[in-house]
Design a protein around this motif. Structure first.
Motif, PDB file in Angstrom:
ATOM      1  N   HIS A   1       0.815  -1.215   0.000  1.00 32.12           N
ATOM      2  CA  HIS A   1       0.000   0.000   0.000  1.00 32.12           C
ATOM      3  C   HIS A   1       0.847   1.263   0.000  1.00 32.12           C
ATOM      4  N   VAL A   2       2.131   1.147   0.345  1.00 36.72           N
ATOM      5  CA  VAL A   2       2.946   2.357   0.535  1.00 36.72           C
ATOM      6  C   VAL A   2       4.108   2.470  -0.451  1.00 36.72           C
ATOM      7  N   LEU A   3       4.432   1.419  -1.178  1.00 33.64           N
ATOM      8  CA  LEU A   3       5.528   1.479  -2.143  1.00 33.64           C
ATOM      9  C   LEU A   3       4.978   1.681  -3.545  1.00 33.64           C
ATOM     10  N   GLU A   4       5.501   2.666  -4.232  1.00 35.32           N
ATOM     11  CA  GLU A   4       5.041   2.955  -5.585  1.00 35.32           C
ATOM     12  C   GLU A   4       5.802   2.149  -6.633  1.00 35.32           C
ATOM     13  N   ASP A   5       7.043   1.830  -6.368  1.00 40.83           N
ATOM     14  CA  ASP A   5       7.866   1.095  -7.329  1.00 40.83           C
ATOM     15  C   ASP A   5       7.596  -0.406  -7.193  1.00 40.83           C
ATOM     16  N   PHE A   6       7.027  -0.993  -8.226  1.00 43.26           N
ATOM     17  CA  PHE A   6       6.632  -2.397  -8.173  1.00 43.26           C
ATOM     18  C   PHE A   6       7.838  -3.322  -8.033  1.00 43.26           C
ATOM     19  N   HIS A   7       8.975  -2.926  -8.602  1.00 38.75           N
ATOM     20  CA  HIS A   7      10.163  -3.773  -8.506  1.00 38.75           C
ATOM     21  C   HIS A   7      10.675  -3.824  -7.073  1.00 38.75           C
ATOM     22  N   HIS A   8      10.608  -2.721  -6.346  1.00 41.91           N
ATOM     23  CA  HIS A   8      10.988  -2.733  -4.936  1.00 41.91           C
ATOM     24  C   HIS A   8      10.051  -3.640  -4.142  1.00 41.91           C
ATOM     25  N   LEU A   9       8.769  -3.563  -4.482  1.00 40.13           N
ATOM     26  CA  LEU A   9       7.786  -4.386  -3.777  1.00 40.13           C
ATOM     27  C   LEU A   9       8.042  -5.869  -4.004  1.00 40.13           C
ATOM     28  N   LEU A  10       8.309  -6.238  -5.244  1.00 44.97           N
ATOM     29  CA  LEU A  10       8.576  -7.651  -5.539  1.00 44.97           C
ATOM     30  C   LEU A  10       9.829  -8.135  -4.827  1.00 44.97           C
ATOM     31  N   ARG A  11      10.815  -7.253  -4.708  1.00 43.24           N
ATOM     32  CA  ARG A  11      12.023  -7.648  -4.006  1.00 43.24           C
ATOM     33  C   ARG A  11      11.702  -7.960  -2.534  1.00 43.24           C
ATOM     34  N   LEU A  12      10.800  -7.156  -1.922  1.00 42.20           N
ATOM     35  CA  LEU A  12      10.406  -7.413  -0.539  1.00 42.20           C
ATOM     36  C   LEU A  12       9.590  -8.693  -0.434  1.00 42.20           C
ATOM     37  N   TYR A  13       8.753  -8.974  -1.421  1.00 45.61           N
ATOM     38  CA  TYR A  13       7.976 -10.218  -1.386  1.00 45.61           C
ATOM     39  C   TYR A  13       8.906 -11.432  -1.461  1.00 45.61           C
ATOM     40  N   ASP A  14       9.934 -11.357  -2.298  1.00 43.03           N
ATOM     41  CA  ASP A  14      10.929 -12.433  -2.314  1.00 43.03           C
ATOM     42  C   ASP A  14      11.461 -12.667  -0.900  1.00 43.03           C
ATOM     43  N   PHE A  15      11.842 -11.583  -0.255  1.00 38.52           N
ATOM     44  CA  PHE A  15      12.444 -11.627   1.074  1.00 38.52           C
ATOM     45  C   PHE A  15      11.476 -12.181   2.109  1.00 38.52           C
ATOM     46  N   PHE A  16      10.265 -11.673   2.135  1.00 41.80           N
ATOM     47  CA  PHE A  16       9.295 -12.076   3.150  1.00 41.80           C
ATOM     48  C   PHE A  16       8.832 -13.515   2.954  1.00 41.80           C
ATOM     49  N   LEU A  17       8.644 -13.935   1.707  1.00 46.58           N
ATOM     50  CA  LEU A  17       8.201 -15.311   1.451  1.00 46.58           C
ATOM     51  C   LEU A  17       9.242 -16.333   1.895  1.00 46.58           C
ATOM     52  N   ALA A  18      10.511 -15.902   1.925  1.00 47.90           N
ATOM     53  CA  ALA A  18      11.582 -16.820   2.305  1.00 47.90           C
ATOM     54  C   ALA A  18      11.962 -16.694   3.770  1.00 47.90           C
ATOM     55  N   SER A  19      11.179 -15.949   4.553  1.00 53.84           N
ATOM     56  CA  SER A  19      11.572 -15.625   5.919  1.00 53.84           C
ATOM     57  C   SER A  19      10.463 -15.942   6.914  1.00 53.84           C
ATOM     58  N   HIS A  20      10.762 -15.690   8.173  1.00 55.15           N
ATOM     59  CA  HIS A  20       9.817 -15.845   9.271  1.00 55.15           C
ATOM     60  C   HIS A  20       8.662 -14.856   9.100  1.00 55.15           C
ATOM     61  N   PRO A  21       7.450 -15.202   9.557  1.00 53.39           N
ATOM     62  CA  PRO A  21       6.304 -14.289   9.411  1.00 53.39           C
ATOM     63  C   PRO A  21       6.505 -12.911  10.038  1.00 53.39           C
ATOM     64  N   LEU A  22       7.415 -12.801  11.010  1.00 55.34           N
ATOM     65  CA  LEU A  22       7.663 -11.507  11.639  1.00 55.34           C
ATOM     66  C   LEU A  22       8.683 -10.654  10.890  1.00 55.34           C
ATOM     67  N   MET A  23       9.235 -11.138   9.796  1.00 55.97           N
ATOM     68  CA  MET A  23      10.267 -10.368   9.108  1.00 55.97           C
ATOM     69  C   MET A  23       9.775  -8.996   8.633  1.00 55.97           C
ATOM     70  N   PRO A  24       8.504  -8.822   8.216  1.00 54.02           N
ATOM     71  CA  PRO A  24       8.053  -7.463   7.888  1.00 54.02           C
ATOM     72  C   PRO A  24       8.180  -6.489   9.061  1.00 54.02           C
ATOM     73  N   VAL A  25       8.068  -6.984  10.301  1.00 58.35           N
ATOM     74  CA  VAL A  25       8.258  -6.123  11.472  1.00 58.35           C
ATOM     75  C   VAL A  25       9.726  -5.739  11.603  1.00 58.35           C
ATOM     76  N   TYR A  26      10.605  -6.700  11.405  1.00 55.06           N
ATOM     77  CA  TYR A  26      12.039  -6.415  11.478  1.00 55.06           C
ATOM     78  C   TYR A  26      12.453  -5.448  10.370  1.00 55.06           C
ATOM     79  N   PHE A  27      11.838  -5.588   9.206  1.00 54.97           N
ATOM     80  CA  PHE A  27      12.132  -4.640   8.126  1.00 54.97           C
ATOM     81  C   PHE A  27      11.619  -3.256   8.500  1.00 54.97           C
ATOM     82  N   ALA A  28      10.460  -3.182   9.134  1.00 57.85           N
ATOM     83  CA  ALA A  28       9.941  -1.889   9.591  1.00 57.85           C
ATOM     84  C   ALA A  28      10.913  -1.236  10.565  1.00 57.85           C
ATOM     85  N   ALA A  29      11.459  -2.025  11.476  1.00 60.59           N
ATOM     86  CA  ALA A  29      12.450  -1.493  12.418  1.00 60.59           C
ATOM     87  C   ALA A  29      13.682  -0.987  11.673  1.00 60.59           C
TER      88      ALA A  29
END
Length: 373
Positions: free
Chosen positions: A202-230
């Motif tokens: 909802h907050v990233l305009e660049d789709f390529h940046h978003l896909l890069r984060l989805y790669d990261f989150f799908l391969a990680s612990h469910p709390l990784m989006p919180v760690y990325f927020a930190a």
């Protein structure tokens, strides 16, 4: 870049062909610098979520044929999703995909009555739709909803608040000065709510940046989006400390993610934070999170996946014995067969509108064609 892509393809194909599937190799590729090559995502994302990519699931019914308690809100949110589509897409083409998006969401909600829709869920569903197409996105969205996103789909916000509550202890352990400043401002953690529940869609305009984060989150612990927020907040520490120490000013500043963030450094920092500050130490009591409690079992089940070649042989044997084999071969990692497959799939299912989408999408290249198939 070409060398990295070639090396990654070798790594991914080797992991996909091993028996059982080399899941750690796939995770390493998804978490590594730059994330996955675009043409590998349709092969790797399903495996990261323990979904057999060789199975061709039924296409979700159109939204007009699906009834659900949240249908009205789903349709409203989907109607507002236009800014998330690739720029330059014709209204007719976008309308087809919005119908698919609504049908995809309602399909998952109807299949799992215990799940409750939340505003922002459509952002996650749209990302999967654009990468995988409606049919192949459906089982992945189901898996995400039952695991990584499960806490956000409770009837109350209690579990979501529990997830948000991991953020401030992380900041406290890394920068007491920043933590205390935010505490004095009473800004709380609501500024990060849309980040977590949409996986930043909802907050990233660049789709390529978003896909890069989805790669990261799908391969990680469910709390990784919180760690990325930190990691994001810590990266902006001096900017935050230079702002007025009051809730409205700080909330406005933090809720807007700058467009020029160093994503690879932040991904690396999030992983370092996860290693230094395990979630069990941040919340020593028994976690309320369903996603956290079930993650161990989810990982163990995913580690026993069989390679596609073995599954196809098993299905052929089952078919000869009178079973119902439902398998399709995996697409090649090269771009040309994928383009052809996307064109064939679109032509067969969407007719004239699909052909218009295809011709326009050629300007965006094979990655976008993959998203439509």
């Amino acid at each position: 870049m070409a060398s990295r892509g070639a090396q990654q393809r070798v790594q991914v194909l080797r992991a996909l062909r091993s028996d059982p599937v080399g899941l750690e190799g796939l995770r390493e590729a998804a978490r590594g610098r730059g994330g996955l090559c675009p043409d590998l995502r349709p092969l790797v994302w399903p495996r990261l979520l323990s979904v057999d990519p060789a199975i061709r699931p039924p296409r979700p019914a159109p939204p007009a044929l699906q009834d659900h308690r949240d249908r009205g809100q789903v349709l409203l949110d989907v109607a507002r999703s236009a800014p998330r589509f690739p720029p330059g897409m014709a209204a007719e083409q976008r309308g087809v995909l919005q119908q698919q998006l609504a049908g995809l969401i309602l399909h998952v909600l109807r299949a799992h009555p215990q799940l409750h829709y939340y505003q922002g869920y459509h952002d996650v569903a749209l990302t999967l739709l654009l990468v995988l197409g409606q049919r192949r996105a459906a089982p992945l969205l189901e898996q995400l909803s039952m695991h990584h996103l499960r806490d956000f789909m409770d009837p109350t916000m209690d579990s979501t608040k529990h997830i948000l509550n991991y953020l401030m202890p992380l900041l406290q352990r890394e920068s007491l000065r920043l933590h205390d400043f935010m505490q004095r401002a009473e800004v709380g953690t609501v500024f990060a709510l849309s980040w977590l529940i949409t996986w930043y869609g909802h907050v990233l305009e660049d789709f390529h940046h978003l896909l890069r984060l989805y790669d990261f989150f799908l391969a990680s612990h469910p709390l990784m989006p919180v760690y990325f927020a930190a990691a994001v907040v810590l990266h902006r520490e001096e900017e935050v400390l230079g702002a007025p120490c009051d809730m409205p000013s700080l909330h406005q500043l933090l809720s807007r993610i700058p467009p020029d963030l160093p994503y690879e450094r932040l991904v690396l920092r999030a992983q370092e934070l996860f290693q230094r500050h395990p979630h069990s130490r941040l919340a020593p009591r028994h976690p309320k999170s369903i996603a956290i409690r079930s993650f161990g079992a989810f990982q163990r089940a995913a580690s026993h996946q069989r390679p596609d070649a073995v599954l196809r042989r098993q299905r052929r044997g089952s078919s000869r014995a009178g079973g119902d084999a439902d398998a399709t071969p995996l697409p090649s990692a090269g771009p040309n067969p994928l383009v052809k497959a996307a064109v064939w799939g679109l032509s067969a299912t969407l007719g004239a509108v699909a052909l218009a989408v295809t011709h326009t999408a050629l300007d965006w290249g094979p990655e976008f064609l993959l998203r439509l198939f």
